[in-house]
Design a protein around this motif. Structure first.
Motif, PDB file in Angstrom:
ATOM      1  N   ALA A 191       0.833  -1.207   0.000  1.00 47.23           N
ATOM      2  CA  ALA A 191       0.000   0.000   0.000  1.00 47.23           C
ATOM      3  C   ALA A 191       0.864   1.251   0.000  1.00 47.23           C
ATOM      4  O   ALA A 191       0.555   2.242  -0.684  1.00 47.23           O
ATOM      5  N   LYS A 192       1.948   1.227   0.753  1.00 52.49           N
ATOM      6  CA  LYS A 192       2.862   2.374   0.773  1.00 52.49           C
ATOM      7  C   LYS A 192       3.412   2.635  -0.635  1.00 52.49           C
ATOM      8  O   LYS A 192       3.535   3.791  -1.069  1.00 52.49           O
ATOM      9  N   GLY A 193       3.735   1.547  -1.330  1.00 49.44           N
ATOM     10  CA  GLY A 193       4.237   1.702  -2.690  1.00 49.44           C
ATOM     11  C   GLY A 193       3.203   2.316  -3.622  1.00 49.44           C
ATOM     12  O   GLY A 193       3.527   3.211  -4.420  1.00 49.44           O
ATOM     13  N   TYR A 194       1.951   1.844  -3.500  1.00 46.76           N
ATOM     14  CA  TYR A 194       0.875   2.385  -4.330  1.00 46.76           C
ATOM     15  C   TYR A 194       0.691   3.879  -4.065  1.00 46.76           C
ATOM     16  O   TYR A 194       0.608   4.691  -4.995  1.00 46.76           O
ATOM     17  N   VAL A 195       0.615   4.252  -2.793  1.00 47.49           N
ATOM     18  CA  VAL A 195       0.370   5.644  -2.433  1.00 47.49           C
ATOM     19  C   VAL A 195       1.561   6.520  -2.809  1.00 47.49           C
ATOM     20  O   VAL A 195       1.391   7.645  -3.323  1.00 47.49           O
ATOM     21  N   MET A 203       8.354   6.950   0.831  1.00 51.33           N
ATOM     22  CA  MET A 203       7.677   5.860   1.545  1.00 51.33           C
ATOM     23  C   MET A 203       7.197   6.296   2.932  1.00 51.33           C
ATOM     24  O   MET A 203       6.127   5.891   3.384  1.00 51.33           O
ATOM     25  N   ASP A 204       8.001   7.158   3.594  1.00 48.35           N
ATOM     26  CA  ASP A 204       7.585   7.642   4.908  1.00 48.35           C
ATOM     27  C   ASP A 204       6.326   8.492   4.800  1.00 48.35           C
ATOM     28  O   ASP A 204       5.395   8.367   5.615  1.00 48.35           O
ATOM     29  N   GLY A 205       6.304   9.359   3.812  1.00 50.23           N
ATOM     30  CA  GLY A 205       5.134  10.216   3.618  1.00 50.23           C
ATOM     31  C   GLY A 205       3.901   9.394   3.274  1.00 50.23           C
ATOM     32  O   GLY A 205       2.789   9.686   3.734  1.00 50.23           O
ATOM     33  N   PHE A 207       3.339   6.317   4.155  1.00 51.64           N
ATOM     34  CA  PHE A 207       2.897   5.618   5.363  1.00 51.64           C
ATOM     35  C   PHE A 207       2.129   6.548   6.294  1.00 51.64           C
ATOM     36  O   PHE A 207       1.113   6.166   6.879  1.00 51.64           O
ATOM     37  N   GLN A 208       2.593   7.800   6.436  1.00 49.38           N
ATOM     38  CA  GLN A 208       1.891   8.755   7.284  1.00 49.38           C
ATOM     39  C   GLN A 208       0.480   9.007   6.763  1.00 49.38           C
ATOM     40  O   GLN A 208      -0.474   9.148   7.550  1.00 49.38           O
ATOM     41  N   LEU A 209       0.318   9.020   5.478  1.00 49.08           N
ATOM     42  CA  LEU A 209      -1.004   9.236   4.878  1.00 49.08           C
ATOM     43  C   LEU A 209      -1.922   8.051   5.146  1.00 49.08           C
ATOM     44  O   LEU A 209      -3.105   8.221   5.487  1.00 49.08           O
ATOM     45  N   ILE A 210      -1.382   6.853   5.023  1.00 52.16           N
ATOM     46  CA  ILE A 210      -2.171   5.646   5.288  1.00 52.16           C
ATOM     47  C   ILE A 210      -2.557   5.582   6.763  1.00 52.16           C
ATOM     48  O   ILE A 210      -3.712   5.288   7.101  1.00 52.16           O
ATOM     49  N   ARG A 211      -1.615   5.896   7.621  1.00 50.26           N
ATOM     50  CA  ARG A 211      -1.896   5.845   9.049  1.00 50.26           C
ATOM     51  C   ARG A 211      -2.919   6.901   9.448  1.00 50.26           C
ATOM     52  O   ARG A 211      -3.783   6.664  10.286  1.00 50.26           O
ATOM     53  N   SER A 212      -2.839   8.066   8.837  1.00 48.24           N
ATOM     54  CA  SER A 212      -3.806   9.126   9.107  1.00 48.24           C
ATOM     55  C   SER A 212      -5.212   8.687   8.700  1.00 48.24           C
ATOM     56  O   SER A 212      -6.189   8.954   9.406  1.00 48.24           O
ATOM     57  N   GLN A 213      -5.303   7.997   7.556  1.00 40.99           N
ATOM     58  CA  GLN A 213      -6.599   7.491   7.098  1.00 40.99           C
ATOM     59  C   GLN A 213      -7.152   6.465   8.089  1.00 40.99           C
ATOM     60  O   GLN A 213      -8.346   6.479   8.415  1.00 40.99           O
ATOM     61  N   VAL A 224      -7.018  -0.837   6.063  1.00 38.79           N
ATOM     62  CA  VAL A 224      -6.872   0.303   5.156  1.00 38.79           C
ATOM     63  C   VAL A 224      -5.886  -0.034   4.048  1.00 38.79           C
ATOM     64  O   VAL A 224      -6.129   0.239   2.863  1.00 38.79           O
ATOM     65  N   ALA A 225      -4.777  -0.664   4.421  1.00 38.94           N
ATOM     66  CA  ALA A 225      -3.760  -1.029   3.433  1.00 38.94           C
ATOM     67  C   ALA A 225      -4.323  -2.002   2.403  1.00 38.94           C
ATOM     68  O   ALA A 225      -4.069  -1.860   1.197  1.00 38.94           O
ATOM     69  N   GLU A 226      -5.066  -2.990   2.883  1.00 36.14           N
ATOM     70  CA  GLU A 226      -5.651  -3.967   1.954  1.00 36.14           C
ATOM     71  C   GLU A 226      -6.642  -3.303   1.001  1.00 36.14           C
ATOM     72  O   GLU A 226      -6.685  -3.626  -0.194  1.00 36.14           O
ATOM     73  N   ASP A 227      -7.421  -2.354   1.527  1.00 32.90           N
ATOM     74  CA  ASP A 227      -8.374  -1.646   0.662  1.00 32.90           C
ATOM     75  C   ASP A 227      -7.660  -0.825  -0.398  1.00 32.90           C
ATOM     76  O   ASP A 227      -8.128  -0.699  -1.541  1.00 32.90           O
ATOM     77  N   ILE A 228      -6.521  -0.261  -0.051  1.00 30.33           N
ATOM     78  CA  ILE A 228      -5.733   0.512  -1.028  1.00 30.33           C
ATOM     79  C   ILE A 228      -5.183  -0.404  -2.099  1.00 30.33           C
ATOM     80  O   ILE A 228      -5.260  -0.117  -3.307  1.00 30.33           O
ATOM     81  N   VAL A 229      -4.624  -1.541  -1.685  1.00 30.83           N
ATOM     82  CA  VAL A 229      -4.028  -2.480  -2.639  1.00 30.83           C
ATOM     83  C   VAL A 229      -5.064  -3.056  -3.592  1.00 30.83           C
ATOM     84  O   VAL A 229      -4.797  -3.244  -4.781  1.00 30.83           O
TER      85      VAL A 229
END
Length: 235
Positions: A191-195, A203-205, A207-213, A224-229
């Motif tokens: 998911a980090k790669g996709y975002v 990658m850090d940025g 991850f912060q976006l995914i965690r915020s979501q 959340v990660a699975e839904d993104i992927v």
């Protein structure tokens, strides 16, 4: 070799087999009490086990009479079986008519049971006490020493089997939890790669976006990660 010795060895073999093969605890303990009733100077046998909540429960019994006595002790909160579990020591009562001073509540009910004596063996391995094996007799007197020693040995084998199974189950549960954690981490990295690619982030940025979501929606990070992927969610 006598028939009784054959039966004792067969019982030991049955209990020992459970330490390497898959087995059902109730089936194992039912075999144990049935064999104990046949092997030893007892007319009935039963087992109390400590439940996950710490309560004592009747798990198996060879007769309604023995189950009745065990249930009486649970209701009264006292008696030889309860004391065997509480102290980790064998409690042998050679005459159930003479227990009023020691267990007054239990004595009142025990007089109606029809049993004359009782031998309670704690199911214990070092500091772990998981229950008691209880042998009921229809005449007064203590259980003879050879029977008492053999019964304790069988109780010890059953105890080791049960505790070993618990360790295996805990190990399987731990392994399953670890595998789920590893699987989740793989999905999060994907998911980090996709975002990162879609939003032009490192990658850090990402991850912060995914965690915020995840935090804003009170959803698990792995979900959340699975839904993104899978394309169900865009952040």
């Amino acid at each position: 070799m006598s028939t009784r010795e054959d039966q004792l060895l067969q019982t030991v073999a049955t209990l020992a087999d459970s330490m390497v093969d898959d087995f059902d605890v109730v089936d194992l303990l039912q075999v144990l009490v049935e064999h104990c009733s046949e092997l030893f100077d007892a007319v009935a046998a039963g087992i109390l086990l400590v439940s996950p909540t710490g309560e004592l429960e009747v798990i198996v019994s060879t007769s309604e009479r023995s189950e009745f006595v065990e249930m009486m002790q649970l209701r009264a909160g006292e008696g030889p079986c309860v004391e065997a579990v509480a102290t980790g020591r064998v409690v042998s009562v050679e005459d159930l008519r003479n227990v009023a001073d020691r267990w007054p509540k239990f004595a009142a009910d025990a007089s109606r049971s029809g049993f004359a004596s009782l031998h309670a063996i704690p199911m214990r391995l070092r500091e772990s006490i998981i229950g008691s094996l209880n042998l009921f007799r229809d005449r007064v007197g203590t259980l003879n020493e050879p029977d008492a020693i053999a019964a304790k040995a069988l109780a010890d084998i059953a105890t080791i089997s049960i505790l070993q199974q618990r360790l295996v189950e805990e190990s399987i549960l731990t392994q399953g939890q670890l595998q789920r954690a590893l699987d989740s981490r793989v999905v999060i990295e994907q998911a980090k790669g996709y975002v990162a690619q879609s939003r032009g982030l490192d990658m850090d940025g990402a991850f912060q976006l995914i965690r915020s979501q995840a935090r804003s929606t009170q959803t698990r990070l792995s979900v959340v990660a699975e839904d993104i992927v899978t394309g169900r969610l865009t952040v």
